[in-house]
Design a protein around this motif. Structure first.
Motif, PDB file in Angstrom:
ATOM      1  N   TRP A 129       0.805  -1.222   0.000  1.00 30.86           N
ATOM      2  CA  TRP A 129       0.000   0.000   0.000  1.00 30.86           C
ATOM      3  C   TRP A 129       0.841   1.277   0.000  1.00 30.86           C
ATOM      4  CZ3 TRP A 129       1.835   2.267   4.303  1.00 30.86           C
ATOM      5  CH2 TRP A 129       2.205   1.448   5.380  1.00 30.86           C
ATOM      6  N   LEU A 229      11.511  -6.302   0.161  1.00 30.30           N
ATOM      7  CA  LEU A 229      10.965  -6.370   1.519  1.00 30.30           C
ATOM      8  C   LEU A 229      11.325  -5.121   2.321  1.00 30.30           C
ATOM      9  CD1 LEU A 229      11.830 -10.145   1.940  1.00 30.30           C
ATOM     10  CD2 LEU A 229       9.723  -9.130   1.070  1.00 30.30           C
ATOM     11  N   GLU A 353      12.055  -2.134  11.671  1.00 32.32           N
ATOM     12  CA  GLU A 353      11.488  -1.174  10.727  1.00 32.32           C
ATOM     13  C   GLU A 353      10.239  -0.543  11.335  1.00 32.32           C
ATOM     14  OE1 GLU A 353       9.688  -2.710   7.051  1.00 32.32           O
ATOM     15  OE2 GLU A 353      10.726  -1.094   5.999  1.00 32.32           O
TER      16      GLU A 353
HETATM   17  P1  TAP Z   1       2.161  -7.184   3.795  1.00 33.81           P
HETATM   18  O1  TAP Z   1       1.179  -7.817   4.703  1.00 33.81           O
HETATM   19  O2  TAP Z   1       3.428  -7.855   3.532  1.00 33.81           O
HETATM   20  O3  TAP Z   1       1.349  -6.931   2.424  1.00 33.81           O
HETATM   21  C1  TAP Z   1       1.963  -6.663   1.181  1.00 33.81           C
HETATM   22  C2  TAP Z   1       1.110  -7.275   0.063  1.00 33.81           C
HETATM   23  O4  TAP Z   1       1.058  -8.691   0.239  1.00 33.81           O
HETATM   24  C3  TAP Z   1      -0.348  -6.815   0.073  1.00 33.81           C
HETATM   25  O5  TAP Z   1      -0.857  -6.778  -1.249  1.00 33.81           O
HETATM   26  C4  TAP Z   1      -1.021  -7.928   0.855  1.00 33.81           C
HETATM   27  O6  TAP Z   1      -2.391  -8.026   0.596  1.00 33.81           O
HETATM   28  C5  TAP Z   1      -0.284  -9.125   0.328  1.00 33.81           C
HETATM   29  N1  TAP Z   1      -0.356 -10.296   1.205  1.00 33.81           N
HETATM   30  C6  TAP Z   1      -0.630 -10.326   2.537  1.00 33.81           C
HETATM   31  N2  TAP Z   1      -0.604 -11.590   2.990  1.00 33.81           N
HETATM   32  C7  TAP Z   1      -0.327 -12.385   1.924  1.00 33.81           C
HETATM   33  C8  TAP Z   1      -0.161 -13.766   1.754  1.00 33.81           C
HETATM   34  N3  TAP Z   1      -0.275 -14.632   2.768  1.00 33.81           N
HETATM   35  N4  TAP Z   1       0.134 -14.244   0.519  1.00 33.81           N
HETATM   36  C9  TAP Z   1       0.278 -13.415  -0.524  1.00 33.81           C
HETATM   37  N5  TAP Z   1       0.120 -12.072  -0.417  1.00 33.81           N
HETATM   38  C10 TAP Z   1      -0.159 -11.558   0.793  1.00 33.81           C
HETATM   39  O7  TAP Z   1       2.489  -5.751   4.269  1.00 33.81           O
HETATM   40  P2  TAP Z   1       1.543  -4.766   5.093  1.00 33.81           P
HETATM   41  O8  TAP Z   1       0.696  -5.455   6.084  1.00 33.81           O
HETATM   42  O9  TAP Z   1       0.835  -3.981   4.070  1.00 33.81           O
HETATM   43  O10 TAP Z   1       2.611  -3.926   5.878  1.00 33.81           O
HETATM   44  C11 TAP Z   1       3.220  -4.472   7.040  1.00 33.81           C
HETATM   45  C12 TAP Z   1       4.645  -4.038   7.133  1.00 33.81           C
HETATM   46  O11 TAP Z   1       5.354  -4.472   5.954  1.00 33.81           O
HETATM   47  C13 TAP Z   1       4.871  -2.544   7.128  1.00 33.81           C
HETATM   48  O12 TAP Z   1       4.669  -1.975   8.367  1.00 33.81           O
HETATM   49  C14 TAP Z   1       6.289  -2.468   6.637  1.00 33.81           C
HETATM   50  O13 TAP Z   1       7.178  -2.745   7.671  1.00 33.81           O
HETATM   51  C15 TAP Z   1       6.342  -3.558   5.610  1.00 33.81           C
HETATM   52  N6  TAP Z   1       6.098  -3.087   4.251  1.00 33.81           N
HETATM   53  C16 TAP Z   1       7.152  -3.001   3.440  1.00 33.81           C
HETATM   54  C17 TAP Z   1       6.962  -2.529   2.156  1.00 33.81           C
HETATM   55  C18 TAP Z   1       8.114  -2.489   1.221  1.00 33.81           C
HETATM   56  S1  TAP Z   1       8.057  -1.497  -0.037  1.00 33.81           S
HETATM   57  N7  TAP Z   1       9.134  -3.257   1.356  1.00 33.81           N
HETATM   58  C19 TAP Z   1       5.713  -2.136   1.708  1.00 33.81           C
HETATM   59  C20 TAP Z   1       4.646  -2.249   2.588  1.00 33.81           C
HETATM   60  C21 TAP Z   1       4.851  -2.730   3.854  1.00 33.81           C
HETATM   61  P3  TAP Z   1      -3.463  -7.258   1.517  1.00 33.81           P
HETATM   62  O14 TAP Z   1      -3.177  -5.828   1.456  1.00 33.81           O
HETATM   63  O15 TAP Z   1      -4.724  -7.575   0.860  1.00 33.81           O
HETATM   64  O16 TAP Z   1      -3.290  -7.839   2.880  1.00 33.81           O
END
Ligand code: TAP
Length: 452
Positions: A129, A229, A353
Motif C-alpha cells: 500500500w 521487503l 522497521e
Molecule cells: P504485507 O502484509 O506484507 O502486504 C503486502 C502485500 O502482500 C499486500 O498486497 C497484501 O495483501 C499481500 N499479502 C498479505 N498476505 C499475503 C499472503 N499470505 N500471501 C500473498 N500475499 C499476501 O504488508 P503490510 O501489512 O501492508 O505492511 C506491514 C509491514 O510491511 C509494514 O509496516 C512495513 O514494515 C512492511 N512493508 C514493506 C513494504 C516495502 S516497499 N518493502 C511495503 C509495505 C509494507 P493485503 O493488502 O490484501 O493484505
C-alpha cells in the motif's frame, strides 16, 4: 464481498471495493494464459508500440491518477503526480526492451548454438500500500515487455490507481486478458498467485514476514520469485561531510511518504565529534518539514495509511528518548508528527522497521565502527554516506551490505538503474537495464549443420 476504503487524511469511508475469490482468480489466470500466447507471438515492434500507447494513456491521465492516490493513500499531490508520471516513464523505458531482448550465439562444433529469452507465461505481481502505482509498474512494465501476461493484486487498502491503470491499458489497446488487476485479500488472491500452476513467476513487495511465506510457497511449486521487503537503512554522516547539506537533506530521506518507504533512512549514524552540531542543524530542518492536507501543493508529508498502522508506529515511541518533533494537524485523519529519537544500539527503534516518520540518531566512533553499525541489522536495502573524502566514500559504500547506496545524496530509485535489497530486504533486482530479462527463461538451441 467488499472492502471499505478510508481516506487517511479524514478517516472517512468513501468506497467499497470488490473482493475476488479463488474462482475469479482462476478465471483471470485462464484468460491471461490465452492472451499471453498471442502477445508473445507478436512482432517485437508491435509489443513496443502497444506499451508506448499505454504510456501515452497514463501521461494523459496523470492528474486523475494523482488525485486518486491523494484520496486513497494520502500522498501529497506533488508526490502523487511524480508517481503517475514515473509509471509512464517506466512503461516507455521498457517499451524499448522487446526489440533488445537479444540472445547469444555460442561457438560450437558441427552446428550453430543460440539462446532465446522465453517469457515465463503468466506473472503474478503482489503490491503493497505504500507506493501503489510505482511499485506495480516496476513489475508489470518489464514483465509485459518480455512477452508475459500479468495478473496484479494491489493492497486491499490502496487498489484505486492500480484498477485505473488496468482500465487505461485496455483503453490504450492492450489485448483483453493481458494485464488484469484483481482486487482482494493477500491470503486469497495473493496466495492463489503462489499456488496456481499457470502463474509461472511471482513478484512480491511488502513485509519480510509475508515475503518469506510467499517464497516458501513458490519454492514448493518450483516457481521463481522476486522479493522487495523491508529496510532499516542507515544515513551515515562523517565529520568531514558538508553538515549543513546533510542535515537539510535528512528529513526528506526518512519522512517522505510519512516514512512509509522501504528505503527510508530511518537510522542517522553521526560521527561522535559532530553529533551535537548535527542535531542542532537537524532540529530546524525537521521543524520546517510541512505536514498537512495532501491535496495542497505545498504539503511535503500527508497522514499515515490507517489507524492500525498509526498505533503500530506510536508503539515505537514507548520509552524512547525523543529529542524533538515536527508538527502535524490535529483531529481526524491518521496524523503523526515527524519524530527524532536518540537511540542506543540495542534499542528496538534502532533495529526494527518502523515504517513511519520516526528516525533514530546514533553516534559512531570511526569508519570501521560506522560500517559495523550500518550492517548491524537484519536488513540491507538502501543507505546514504555523507563525506567529502573520496576514498572513504568508496570504502564505505563497498563495506555497507545494502543493495542501493548513494553518496552525498539520498536517491534510491531511478528506473534505468537496478533496485533491490540484500539480506532480509529481498531477493533479486527490479528496474535497470536487465529487468525485462528477469522475466524470461533462457532456452539454448543447437542446430546441426552437418550435410550428411
Ligand atoms: P504485507 O502484509 O506484507 O502486504 C503486502 C502485500 O502482500 C499486500 O498486497 C497484501 O495483501 C499481500 N499479502 C498479505 N498476505 C499475503 C499472503 N499470505 N500471501 C500473498 N500475499 C499476501 O504488508 P503490510 O501489512 O501492508 O505492511 C506491514 C509491514 O510491511 C509494514 O509496516 C512495513 O514494515 C512492511 N512493508 C514493506 C513494504 C516495502 S516497499 N518493502 C511495503 C509495505 C509494507 P493485503 O493488502 O490484501 O493484505
Amino acid at each position: 464481498m467488499t472492502f471499505t476504503l478510508i481516506d487517511p487524511s479524514t478517516g472517512a469511508a468513501f468506497r467499497e471495493v470488490h473482493r475476488a475469490d479463488v474462482e475469479e482468480v482462476d478465471a483471470a489466470v485462464a484468460r491471461a494464459v490465452v492472451a499471453q500466447r498471442s502477445w508473445a507471438a507478436l512482432a517485437p515492434v508491435a509489443r513496443a508500440d502497444a506499451l508506448r500507447a499505454f504510456a501515452r494513456a497514463v501521461e494523459e491521465h496523470i492528474d486523475e491518477l494523482a488525485r486518486l492516490e491523494v484520496l486513497n493513500s494520502g500522498h501529497p499531490i506533488g508526490s502523487a503526480r511524480w508517481e503517475a508520471s514515473h509509471v509512464a516513464q517506466v512503461l516507455n523505458f521498457y517499451a524499448g526492451a522487446p526489440e533488445r531482448l537479444s540472445g547469444q550465439q555460442i561457438p560450437v562444433a558441427g552446428g550453430l548454438d543460440v539462446t532465446f529469452h522465453e517469457p515465463y507465461g503468466v506473472v503474478g505481481i503482489i503490491v503493497p500500500w505504500n507506493f501503489p502505482m510505482t511499485i506495480a509498474s516496476w513489475g508489470f512494465a518489464p514483465a509485459l515487455a518480455a512477452g508475459n501476461a500479468v495478473v496484479l493484486k494491489p493492497a486491499e487498502l490502496t487498489p484505486l490507481t492500480a484498477v485505473r491503470l488496468g482500465e487505461l491499458a485496455l483503453e490504450a489497446g492492450l489485448p483483453e486478458g493481458l494485464f488484469q488487476v484483481i482486487t482482494g485479500s493477500g491470503s486469497i488472491v495473493g496466495q492463489r498467485f503462489v499456488s496456481h500452476p499457470d502463474v509461472r513467476k511471482v513478484v512480491f513487495t511488502g513485509s519480510t514476514a509475508v515475503g518469506t511465506d510467499v517464497a516458501a510457497g513458490c519454492a514448493r511449486e518450483l516457481k521463481p520469485v522476486t522479493l522487495e521487503l523491508g529496510g532499516k537503512s542507515a544515513n551515515i554522516v562523517f565529520a568531514d561531510a558538508d553538515l549543513e547539506k546533510a542535515a537539510a537533506a535528512a528529513p526528506g530521506a526518512v519522512f517522505d511518504n510519512a516514512g512509509q518507504d522501504c528505503c527510508a533512512r530511518s537510522r542517522i549514524l553521526v560521527e561522535r565529534s559532530v553529533y551535537d552540531r548535527f542535531l542542532e542543524l537537524l532540529e530546524p530542518a525537521v521543524a520546517a518539514w510541512r505536514v498537512g492536507d495532501p491535496a495542497l501543493e505545498s504539503t511535503e508529508m500527508g497522514p499515515l495509511i490507517s489507524a492500525a498502522h498509526r498505533s503500530t508506529v506510536a508503539s515505537f515511541l514507548e520509552g524512547a528518548d525523543v529529542a524533538f518533533r515536527g508538527s502535524a494537524p490535529e483531529g481526524d485523519g491518521f496524523w503523526f508528527a515527524p519524530t527524532v529519537v536518540l537511540a542506543g544500539r540495542e534499542d528496538r527503534i534502532a533495529r526494527e522497521e518502523v515504517f513511519g516518520p520516526v528516525v533514530a540518531v546514533l553516534p559512531f566512533d570511526d569508519e570501521a565502527d560506522a560500517i559495523a553499525l550500518a550492517n548491524d541489522t537484519a536488513y540491507g536495502l538502501a543507505g546514504s554516506i555523507w563525506t567529502e573524502n573520496l576514498g572513504r566514500a568508496v570504502r564505505v559504500s563497498r563495506g555497507v551490505k545494502s543493495g542501493v547506496l548513494s553518496v552525498n545524496s539520498h536517491s534510491s530509485v531511478r528506473y534505468w538503474t537496478p533496485f533491490g535489497g540484500m539480506k532480509a530486504s529481498g531477493l533479486g533486482r527490479e528496474l535497470g537495464p536487465d529487468a525485462a530479462e528477469h522475466f524470461t527463461e533462457t532456452k539454448n538451441v543447437f542446430f546441426a549443420t552437418d550435410a550428411s
